[in-house]
Design an enzyme around this catalytic site. Structure first.
Site, PDB file in Angstrom:
ATOM      1  N   ASP A 290       0.869  -1.171   0.000  1.00 16.66           N
ATOM      2  CA  ASP A 290       0.000   0.000   0.000  1.00 16.66           C
ATOM      3  C   ASP A 290       0.912   1.229   0.000  1.00 16.66           C
ATOM      4  O   ASP A 290       2.135   1.121   0.148  1.00 16.66           O
ATOM      5  CB  ASP A 290      -0.981  -0.015   1.180  1.00 16.66           C
ATOM      6  CG  ASP A 290      -2.208   0.857   0.885  1.00 16.66           C
ATOM      7  OD1 ASP A 290      -2.163   1.676  -0.060  1.00 16.66           O
ATOM      8  OD2 ASP A 290      -3.227   0.737   1.594  1.00 16.66           O
TER       9      ASP A 290
HETATM   10  C1  NOJ Z   1      -4.053   3.959   0.013  1.00 12.58           C
HETATM   11  C2  NOJ Z   1      -5.221   3.033   0.140  1.00 12.58           C
HETATM   12  O1  NOJ Z   1      -5.172   2.350   1.358  1.00 12.58           O
HETATM   13  C3  NOJ Z   1      -5.288   2.021  -0.983  1.00 12.58           C
HETATM   14  O2  NOJ Z   1      -6.459   1.278  -0.852  1.00 12.58           O
HETATM   15  C4  NOJ Z   1      -5.205   2.720  -2.302  1.00 12.58           C
HETATM   16  O3  NOJ Z   1      -5.355   1.804  -3.347  1.00 12.58           O
HETATM   17  C5  NOJ Z   1      -3.876   3.429  -2.367  1.00 12.58           C
HETATM   18  N1  NOJ Z   1      -3.823   4.437  -1.329  1.00 12.58           N
HETATM   19  C6  NOJ Z   1      -3.637   4.068  -3.732  1.00 12.58           C
HETATM   20  O4  NOJ Z   1      -4.424   5.167  -3.904  1.00 12.58           O
END
Ligand code: NOJ
Length: 759
Positions: A290
């Site tokens: 993430d």
């Molecule tokens: C953080 C989020 O937790 C995740 O779900 C998302 O895909 C990413 N950012 C990218 O934007």
């Protein structure tokens, strides 16, 4: 004897040719291996590196935020394998061209984006779609979203989020399929299939990503990004099943989470990512971190610096680094120092190249960047019709006293009141990709379009919503004092036969980073309800929320309540379809609605405890609250219809089964009302005595059926060891003999019951 010799020779030849075949690589493997053989260590590391575009950030800016020029140089050097948040056919083509035409091997980028519940045509939030209990609808919405994203140059969505969410305080509960692993698995698989179709290489499908592996939704106290403490029994039986379902649906990628589980950052978890996902489950795609979750290993206190974070993440099985710059800055050095085996990097690159190959990017890196298609295939009437269909099936009728609903389209005077009544923005939700702000059909617009010219509609906003944070630095803005709109709202209500009161949550009040300690309606909404109630009791509450909310007074006093969630582009029309009976509501709650925030987390599949209440008159010294009941406001699986469904007793085809046997469970369901309707028939089990205490109920089957007025249908389910076993904390699936209860009904509480034995 001669014949025997011939036979032996034939056998030997057969064996040789079989083993040669086994050694032959598939075309895909051959391509990937040839490419890997040409790549330097630096180029392999480049494939593991993902950057965001500079104009759209979906996480905090990284410390070492390379400028645009630096980014360009890195793209040209082949130091970037993927970008997120670049979208539009032209922009993606430009970035792709930079890489393909300048880097030594011209390996195309893979473009990722958060296409969560639509790209430009917005569908209801995922929690809402789960309320339809119709996974086909999730497949449809994902298919449309994939098409719109694909023609805009996107080849990869960071969806579905398959975290089982039990806590209404957690803002991201809106992004999943609710609290149940069985329902969650069905939706997880359908979404993956919708995004990916049968062929990743098709220009209108994109790679899916099961996230956040694992346990993220169990953040302590419902506060986003918080630590997670869960036992292995919960991990295996509740958290992991939907992830496993996505692997069974051939999901191309996984994303790990920000959280620790019992102290270990999941981004560094070799058990989850290597042993389980890539080992036992045989997942052959790649795992992206993430946003900076590799960097956060250090912040958690599980690595001394970014370099050690990189080491722990690659060893733990994280293949791609989203925005931590840990891999690009440290992996080569770690290999040279002998701390990381180069094979781990090759293996991660192999997985990424494999998915690029399947997407057809090596055949045509620009396959997904099609300006013409982008114009003609976006936001079409067909897509909007699909959004309306999905939205109306997602709505849950929570209360309908005096059968006030459906309204006649001839109703003389309707007040459409409330801060969300003419809100064209909130229905879009906050993961809205490329939706145009304020483009949704509002409730007011939907109602106006549904009624005849003889109906008088009076609109009043009543009060403003409290506003959730739009940007990372914003704070929630509470509106608790401006009552200037009350007068007009009360007047409209007084002069009308019925009041449609649209209240709930602003779109940015739920979603990532938007956890709440108070899940009642914010601001002046309860007060507005109370004022209107004084002059007109015929209140139909149109609830628009991204989470379960606590509305005890409204639940008691409103005549009807329709949970419509954040219902997407066509929300207003879809709500009107339900309010005026063009569609008979069929949604059922995929999450429990608590009475108050203190009950959170509250869920239907709890364990009995050693001191359950309700079995004797004794109260104190039993497992209960002293100031509120244990029971929820509305249970999991609950939702009304404009008709009435009656359930017969359960029929079992036998009373005893063996471990490898099966038992048939059937009920007759009659529609005893006067309109046709769909019912979600739900089957639950309880393993009464097991080595590890099992929940009082576990969903193990459901079927959504259309039953015509006056008609009776028999619904059958089959139970086998697949439904009757469970995971021991060590992760082993075990089927234990003994007594089982089976329940069937239209929600998790009102059920018929039977019992059988497994020998
Ligand atoms: C953080 C989020 O937790 C995740 O779900 C998302 O895909 C990413 N950012 C990218 O934007």
């Amino acid at each position: 004897m001669r014949n025997l010799n011939w036979l032996m020779l034939l056998l030997a030849l057969l064996l040789v040719s079989c083993s040669q075949k086994q050694q032959q690589l598939s075309e895909e493997d051959q391509f990937v291996e040839d490419l890997l053989a040409k790549m330097t260590l630096a180029e392999k590391v480049g494939q593991l590196n993902q950057y965001t575009s500079r104009w759209e950030m979906t996480g905090p800016a990284p410390k070492d935020n390379a400028g645009a020029q630096d980014l360009l140089e890195q793209l040209k050097a082949g130091s970037v394998g993927s970008m997120l948040n670049v979208n539009g056919a032209e922009a993606t083509r430009k970035a792709q061209q930079t890489v393909v035409e300048n880097s030594r091997l011209g390996i195309p980028l893979i473009f990722g984006y958060d296409v969560i519940h639509g790209y430009k045509t917005m569908f209801p939030i995922p929690l809402a779609e789960a309320a339809s209990w119709n996974p086909e609808l999730a497949r449809l919405s994902s298919e449309v979203a994939a098409k719109e994203a694909a023609v805009s140059g996107i080849n990869w969505t960071f969806a579905p989020m398959v975290d089982v969410g039990r806590d209404a305080r957690w803002g991201r509960v809106m992004e999943g399929a609710g609290e149940d692993p069985y329902l969650g698995s069905a939706f997880a698989k359908a979404r993956v299939e919708g995004f990916q179709g049968d062929d990743l290489g098709n220009e209108f499908t994109i790679a899916a990503c099961a996230k956040h592996f694992a346990g993220y939704a169990f953040s302590e106290s419902g506060r986003d990004y918080n630590s997670v403490e869960i036992g292995n029994e919960t991990l295996h039986n509740i958290v992991l099943p939907p992830f496993k379902a996505t692997v069974e649906g051939n999901v191309a990628t996984f994303m790990n989470g920000f959280n620790t589980i019992n102290g270990l950052p999941v981004t560094a978890s070799g058990y989850l990512q290597r042993d389980l996902l890539k080992g036992e489950w045989n997942f052959d795609g790649f795992v992206v971190s993430d946003w900076n979750s590799i960097g956060e290993i250090e912040t958690h206190g599980a690595a001394a610096d970014l370099k050690e974070s990189a080491e722990r993440a690659i060893k733990g099985g994280s293949d791609m680094d989203m925005e931590a710059r840990a891999y690009i800055n440290h992996l080569e050095e770690l290999v040279i120092e002998g701390k990381v085996d180069e094979e781990l990097i090759t293996e991660a690159a192999r997985r990424i190249l494999r998915i690029k190959y399947r997407l057809g990017l090596f055949e045509d890196p620009y396959r997904y960047c099609n300006v013409e298609n982008e114009k003609s295939m976006m936001y079409t009437d067909e897509h909007k019709a699909a959004a309306r269909k999905v939205a109306r099936e997602s709505m849950v009728l929570l209360k309908n006293d005096n059968q006030i609903l459906p309204l006649s389209s001839e109703t003389k005077r309707i007040a459409v009141v409330g801060p969300l009544a003419n809100d064209k923005d909130s229905p879009l939700g906050n993961w809205r990709a490329k939706a145009v702000s304020h483009s949704a059909v509002s409730l007011l617009e939907g109602v106006k379009a549904a009624v005849g010219s003889s109906t008088k509609i009076k609109y009043a906003e009543g009060c403003q919503l409290s506003i959730g944070p739009r940007n990372f630095t914003d704070r929630m803005i509470f509106n608790e004092s401006d009552r200037s709109g009350f007068r007009a709202a009360v007047k409209a209500a007084r002069q009308s036969d019925v009041v449609l009161l649209a209240i709930g949550e602003d779109c940015y009040q739920s979603g990532e980073g938007r956890s709440m300690t108070d899940i009642t309606l914010k601001g002046l909404q309860q007060e507005l309800f109370d004022e209107i109630y004084k002059v007109n009791k015929n209140i139909v509450v149109v609830l628009m929320t991204g989470r379960p909310v606590a509305i005890p007074e409204i639940a008691e006093k409103a005549t009807a309540i329709l949970e419509t969630w954040h219902s997407g582009t066509e929300g207003g029309h879809a709500i009107a379809d339900v309010l005026f009976g063009k569609y008979n509501p069929s949604g059922k709650l995929p999450v429990t609605f608590p009475r108050n925030v203190g009950q959170c987390p509250i869920f239907y599949n709890y364990k009995n405890t050693g001191r359950p209440t309700g079995q004797t008159d004794a109260w104190v010294l039993y497992s209960c609250y002293n100031d509120a009941p244990n029971s929820p406001q509305y249970p999991f699986g609950y939702g009304l219809s404009y008709t009435q469904f009656d359930y017969s007793d359960i029929t079992l085809d036998k009373n005893t089964i063996t471990k490898d046997g099966k038992i048939n469970v059937s009920v007759s369901v009659s529609n005893s009302g006067s309109v046709d309707g769909e019912e979600v028939v739900q089957l639950y089990i309880q393993d009464i005595a097991a080595t590890y205490a099992r929940p009082v109920k576990e969903l193990k089957g459901f079927e959504k059926v259309m039953i015509k007025a006056g008609e009776t249908k028999t619904i059958s389910f089959e139970l086998t060891e697949k439904e009757l076993g469970y995971y021991f904390p060590c992760g082993k699936y075990v089927v234990e003999p003994g007594q089982f209860k089976v329940f069937v009904g239209g929600n998790s509480v009102d059920v018929k019951q039977a019992q059988f034995v497994m020998q």
